[in-house]
Motif scaffolding. Structure first.
Motif, PDB file in Angstrom:
ATOM      1  N   THR A  94       0.860  -1.182   0.000  1.00  0.00           N
ATOM      2  CA  THR A  94       0.000   0.000   0.000  1.00  0.00           C
ATOM      3  C   THR A  94       0.902   1.241   0.000  1.00  0.00           C
ATOM      4  N   ILE A  95       0.384   2.309  -0.567  1.00  0.00           N
ATOM      5  CA  ILE A  95       1.123   3.579  -0.598  1.00  0.00           C
ATOM      6  C   ILE A  95       1.194   4.115   0.842  1.00  0.00           C
ATOM      7  N   ALA A  96       0.152   3.797   1.615  1.00  0.00           N
ATOM      8  CA  ALA A  96       0.108   4.234   3.021  1.00  0.00           C
ATOM      9  C   ALA A  96       1.320   3.733   3.798  1.00  0.00           C
ATOM     10  N   ALA A  97       1.783   2.510   3.493  1.00  0.00           N
ATOM     11  CA  ALA A  97       2.905   1.917   4.234  1.00  0.00           C
ATOM     12  C   ALA A  97       4.210   2.665   3.970  1.00  0.00           C
ATOM     13  N   MET A  98       4.259   3.398   2.851  1.00  0.00           N
ATOM     14  CA  MET A  98       5.445   4.207   2.554  1.00  0.00           C
ATOM     15  C   MET A  98       5.236   5.661   2.974  1.00  0.00           C
ATOM     16  N   ALA A  99       4.014   6.151   2.748  1.00  0.00           N
ATOM     17  CA  ALA A  99       3.698   7.548   3.092  1.00  0.00           C
ATOM     18  C   ALA A  99       3.990   7.806   4.570  1.00  0.00           C
ATOM     19  N   ALA A 100       3.658   6.816   5.398  1.00  0.00           N
ATOM     20  CA  ALA A 100       3.796   6.990   6.844  1.00  0.00           C
ATOM     21  C   ALA A 100       5.221   7.292   7.277  1.00  0.00           C
TER      22      ALA A 100
END
Ligand code: CAA
Ligand code: NAD
Length: 295
Positions: free
Chosen positions: A123-129
């Motif tokens: 997920t992009i969330a796992a990198m955005a964080a």
């Protein structure tokens, strides 16, 4: 809003070299970062080979090839990407490695730089964080082979700003691609449907439903697919497919995403598909023949 003029590409493998080629061909100054000199050289040669083929087919002029190559730089130094307006990441499908490099780049790049990942299944969330710029993080999922496939999935996660999403969408159009908006779920649109199909083909083979060649022939002649599932698996890379399946299985906990035991055995044996000259087919001979897999 800063106009995108300079593109950084992380990783010059199958996907990174294609993304860099398309960016340079469409007028962007493009810098590709690889881990070492031989890998950087391989990225350069694969782009040269691809452009060479286009010239042979009369699809590209000598002038356009020279202009494309003049816009491309290859480096092993991460700091050389510091002037990029957008960084497209296409390194191996490993969250820790991806996040390590995002953190490093966040300290080097100016505030306007967009971070875009070509991940297949994370997920992009796992990198955005952890990137330090969640509002400027987006998914840009290209398809293999990048110079040919028209689709790009543009993925907005919870933290992505509207401005970042629309700049990334517009960037995909400037690469002469057809962007679609996708939700930030593992596999986005295409891999959510494609990965279970590819894994089912391996399960069918293991269960003795039919041979590699006949399953490929069946799907090509029966459904009009341009490649059968085993040819496509070899083309995508069995190492990459294995990582994708592990990540999607971990995310959804559904059997349909579980990597089949045969896939794991082949990856352990170093059968990565076309890129290692052996997968479901053996590419050391022309035309390729079906590999002996001990089934
Ligand atoms: N780079 C540049 N151009 C290429 C190329 C490459 N690697 N491979 C093929 N081409 C070009 C050829 O030059 C040719 O161009 P023209 O029509 O202009 O002459 C065109 O593509 C067709 O090539 P061929 O005639 O040699 O071969 P083909 O008709 O068998 O097509 C193919 C090749 C386009 C790859 C076709 O087989 C195909 O569409 N296969 C399915 C690919 C696919 O499903 N990709 C998605 C994989 S999943 C993914 O990417 C997501 C993920 O996260 C894993
Ligand atoms: P690949 O194995 O062909 O290439 C990966 C490259 O990344 C290698 O050349 C490696 O040297 C390089 N690399 C590793 N760590 C690096 C780092 N820290 N900095 C710079 N380079 C580094 O893999 P690929 O098929 O190009 O896949 C790359 C990404 O694209 C993955 O996230 C994959 O899931 C995704 N993807 C793959 C496909 C496909 O069909 N193969 C399609 C769409 C998306």
């Amino acid at each position: 809003m800063t106009t995108i003029a300079t593109v950084g590409v992380l990783g010059g493998g199958l996907m990174g070299s294609g993304i860099a080629q398309v960016a340079a061909l469409n007028g962007f100054t493009t810098i590709v970062r690889e881990v070492d000199e031989p890998s950087a050289q391989r990225a350069r040669s694969s782009i040269e080979k691809s452009l060479g083929k286009a010239i042979e087919k009369g699809k590209l002029t000598e002038e356009a090839r020279a202009a494309t190559m003049s816009r491309l730089t290859f480096t092993t130094v991460v700091a050389d990407l510091a002037f990029a307006d957008i960084v497209v990441e296409a390194i191996i499908e490993d969250l820790e490695l991806k996040n390590e490099i995002w953190k490093e780049l966040n300290a080097l790049c100016p505030a306007h730089t967009i971070f875009a990942s070509n991940t297949s299944s994370l997920t992009i969330a796992a990198m955005a964080a952890v990137s330090g710029r969640g509002d400027r993080m987006v998914g840009l999922h290209f398809f293999n082979p990048v110079p040919v496939m028209k689709l790009v999935e543009v993925v907005k996660t919870v933290t992505t700003s509207e401005e970042t999403f629309s700049r990334a969408f517009d960037f995909a159009k400037r690469l002469k691609k057809e962007p679609i908006a996708a939700k930030d779920n593992s596999g986005f649109v295409v891999n959510l449907l494609l990965v279970p199909y590819l894994l089912d083909a391996i399960n069918a083979l293991e269960h003795g439903v039919a041979s590699v060649e006949d399953i490929d022939k069946g799907m090509m002649l029966g459904t009009g697919y341009p490649m059968g599932p085993f040819t496509l698996l070899d083309f995508v890379g069995l190492d990459t497919t294995y990582k994708i399946a592990e990540i999607m299985f971990d995310e959804y906990r559904e059997k349909r995403y579980a990597p089949p035991p045969l896939l794991k055995r082949m990856v352990l044996a170093g059968y990565y598909g076309k890129k290692s000259k052996r997968g479901f087919y053996d590419y050391s001979v022309e035309p390729p023949v079906v590999s002996a897999l001990g089934l």
